[in-house]
Design an enzyme around this catalytic site. Structure first.
Site, PDB file in Angstrom:
ATOM      1  N   LYS A  65       0.812  -1.214   0.000  1.00 58.85           N
ATOM      2  CA  LYS A  65       0.000   0.000   0.000  1.00 58.85           C
ATOM      3  C   LYS A  65       0.851   1.273   0.000  1.00 58.85           C
ATOM      4  O   LYS A  65       0.481   2.271  -0.598  1.00 58.85           O
ATOM      5  CB  LYS A  65      -0.926   0.014   1.229  1.00 58.85           C
ATOM      6  CG  LYS A  65      -2.082  -0.968   1.153  1.00 58.85           C
ATOM      7  CD  LYS A  65      -2.876  -0.955   2.447  1.00 58.85           C
ATOM      8  CE  LYS A  65      -4.101  -1.841   2.363  1.00 58.85           C
ATOM      9  NZ  LYS A  65      -5.178  -1.256   1.583  1.00 58.85           N
ATOM     10  N   GLY A  85      -3.866   0.831  -2.352  1.00 56.53           N
ATOM     11  CA  GLY A  85      -4.422   2.123  -2.649  1.00 56.53           C
ATOM     12  C   GLY A  85      -3.914   3.270  -1.793  1.00 56.53           C
ATOM     13  O   GLY A  85      -3.605   3.131  -0.618  1.00 56.53           O
ATOM     14  N   GLY A 113     -10.196  -0.767   4.744  1.00 64.07           N
ATOM     15  CA  GLY A 113     -10.753   0.576   4.682  1.00 64.07           C
ATOM     16  C   GLY A 113      -9.775   1.612   4.138  1.00 64.07           C
ATOM     17  O   GLY A 113      -9.760   2.763   4.581  1.00 64.07           O
ATOM     18  N   LEU A 114      -8.960   1.192   3.146  1.00 65.64           N
ATOM     19  CA  LEU A 114      -8.002   2.105   2.512  1.00 65.64           C
ATOM     20  C   LEU A 114      -7.108   2.804   3.542  1.00 65.64           C
ATOM     21  O   LEU A 114      -6.963   4.022   3.540  1.00 65.64           O
ATOM     22  CB  LEU A 114      -8.726   3.133   1.621  1.00 65.64           C
ATOM     23  CG  LEU A 114      -9.226   2.608   0.277  1.00 65.64           C
ATOM     24  CD1 LEU A 114     -10.030   3.684  -0.459  1.00 65.64           C
ATOM     25  CD2 LEU A 114      -8.080   2.125  -0.600  1.00 65.64           C
ATOM     26  N   ASN A 139      -2.722   2.469  -7.397  1.00 66.04           N
ATOM     27  CA  ASN A 139      -4.168   2.421  -7.211  1.00 66.04           C
ATOM     28  C   ASN A 139      -4.575   3.594  -6.330  1.00 66.04           C
ATOM     29  O   ASN A 139      -3.970   3.817  -5.279  1.00 66.04           O
ATOM     30  CB  ASN A 139      -4.518   1.080  -6.544  1.00 66.04           C
ATOM     31  CG  ASN A 139      -5.988   0.858  -6.337  1.00 66.04           C
ATOM     32  OD1 ASN A 139      -6.622   1.518  -5.526  1.00 66.04           O
ATOM     33  ND2 ASN A 139      -6.520  -0.114  -7.052  1.00 66.04           N
ATOM     34  N   SER A 173     -13.835  -0.596  -4.062  1.00 66.05           N
ATOM     35  CA  SER A 173     -13.542  -1.185  -2.765  1.00 66.05           C
ATOM     36  C   SER A 173     -14.827  -1.257  -1.943  1.00 66.05           C
ATOM     37  O   SER A 173     -15.555  -0.266  -1.838  1.00 66.05           O
ATOM     38  CB  SER A 173     -12.508  -0.340  -2.008  1.00 66.05           C
ATOM     39  OG  SER A 173     -12.422  -0.779  -0.661  1.00 66.05           O
ATOM     40  N   LYS A 211     -10.925   0.168 -12.097  1.00 65.32           N
ATOM     41  CA  LYS A 211     -11.151  -1.120 -11.435  1.00 65.32           C
ATOM     42  C   LYS A 211     -12.595  -1.220 -10.990  1.00 65.32           C
ATOM     43  O   LYS A 211     -13.107  -0.319 -10.311  1.00 65.32           O
ATOM     44  CB  LYS A 211     -10.217  -1.269 -10.229  1.00 65.32           C
ATOM     45  CG  LYS A 211     -10.230  -2.668  -9.602  1.00 65.32           C
ATOM     46  CD  LYS A 211      -9.079  -2.842  -8.632  1.00 65.32           C
ATOM     47  CE  LYS A 211      -8.953  -4.281  -8.152  1.00 65.32           C
ATOM     48  NZ  LYS A 211      -7.765  -4.485  -7.316  1.00 65.32           N
ATOM     49  N   GLY A 292      -8.775 -14.793  -7.810  1.00 64.05           N
ATOM     50  CA  GLY A 292      -8.627 -16.233  -7.767  1.00 64.05           C
ATOM     51  C   GLY A 292      -7.534 -16.803  -8.643  1.00 64.05           C
ATOM     52  O   GLY A 292      -7.527 -18.006  -8.909  1.00 64.05           O
TER      53      GLY A 292
END
Length: 357
Positions: A65, A85, A113-114, A139, A173, A211, A292
């Site tokens: 991050k 992000g 929660g970013l 991001n 998100s 995204k 996945g």
């Protein structure tokens, strides 16, 4: 060395709280000597976003991050790395615990929660690596308490675009209240227009990607694709984590935790949405398949569904960094068996069938 050691240290890491184990992993990567991975086979190269991506296996956002170790991650063999992000002002995110391993399901639930050190800290780190090899993107999101969330995306784009290969607009998100509302057609149209203008205003060549969430209707997907095409978005990332809880989950107690579900259970719905997206945009906008990816076969299916590149994260929790090389070897084996010159020859070829599920 880290690939060899992972099977030995995994029991120790998995004996710790998941977030603490992740932070220890970041520290270990930061302590590694700098290294470049061996060159990739040219058949794995992808011409995309105005660049030659050496191989299609990327690291998804959320792992790094703060942009603390992008070069160490590239050294593990990833073709590209997405940090973040990132939000403009530092914020702690949601209370701990906020990430949970569903080991029997090969899955993870997170509700971070970013959490972010903020725009200036991350921008400084990305600026410091300028001139180094490797494809790194970022991001971006909005602060939870932002009065003007669109302005947050603009601020992040203007500050970060000069230092990265791509900027991914994250409106999907599930862990920031109201953020997914920005996927609505009117909001998204204005958001993308302002982000593209902010990028253009810097003179940077960074691509703008969008995204999207897996939990959308096909009507919503129609609108998102049309808006992205109209506003000149240069790639779609399909998809983020899901708020759904498939009945197939065996870790039923942990499955009740709120947050976004990632990993193996996301593969089916995310790949179906990827194929549906390809059927709508074709070759007009390249797609990055996420959700996945835990094997060469999973990556190959994403490519057949329409992805030019793939990203992974949750599978690293269970398989470690050796997975990156295993996927690349598996993709080369598939190309050899099918007599294909490169991965582009397979992109989207089975989208219609995979969209039907």
């Amino acid at each position: 060395m880290i690939e060899v050691l992972f099977p030995l240290v995994r029991p120790v890491l998995h004996g710790l709280d998941a977030e603490r184990a992740h932070n220890l992993t970041l520290r270990a990567l930061a302590a590694l000597p700098a290294r470049r991975p061996p060159p990739d086979d040219p058949r794995l190269a992808v011409e995309l976003l105005g660049r030659t991506v050496p191989n299609p296996v990327g690291l998804a956002a959320g792992f790094d991050k703060g942009a603390t170790v992008p070069d160490a991650l590239l050294g593990l063999g990833f073709g590209f790395v997405e940090v973040g992000g990132v939000v403009p002002r530092p914020q702690p995110g949601n209370p701990r615990p906020r990430v949970f391993r569903l080991t029997a399901d090969g899955a993870v639930i997170n509700r971070f929660g970013l959490n972010s050190e903020g725009l200036e800290v991350v921008a400084g780190r990305l600026a410091a690596r300028r001139g180094r090899p490797g494809i790194v993107g970022v991001n971006i999101g909005a602060n939870k308490e932002a009065a003007d969330r669109l302005a947050d995306y603009v601020a992040c784009t203007a500050r970060l675009a000069p230092h990265v290969a791509f900027v991914t607009v994250n409106v999907s998100s599930p862990n920031t209240p109201g953020l997914r509302d920005l996927q609505g057609e009117a909001f998204l149209d204005e958001l993308l227009a302002r982000v593209v203008a902010a990028r253009d205003g810097t003179g940077a060549s960074a691509a703008v990607l969008l995204k999207i969430a897996p939990d959308i209707t096909l009507d919503a997907l129609d609108a998102i694709c049309a808006t992205a095409l109209r506003r000149g978005v240069q790639g779609l990332v399909v998809s983020n984590t899901t708020v759904a809880r498939p009945e197939s989950l065996t870790e039923t107690a942990l499955a009740r935790e709120t947050g976004g579900l990632s990993g193996r259970p996301l593969f089916g719905p995310a790949t179906k949405l990827l194929a549906e997206t390809y059927l709508r945009v074709g070759s007009k906008v390249p797609l990055i398949g996420v959700g996945g990816v835990d094997s060469a076969e999973a990556a190959w299916t994403k490519i057949r569904a329409g992805a030019s590149l793939v990203q992974l994260y949750s599978a690293l929790v269970y398989q470690g960094p050796g997975l990156v090389g295993a996927i690349k070897r598996g993709l080369l084996d598939r190309l050899q068996r099918e007599g294909l010159p490169n991965l582009a020859a397979a992109v989207g070829r089975d989208a219609a069938a995979l969209a039907r599920g």
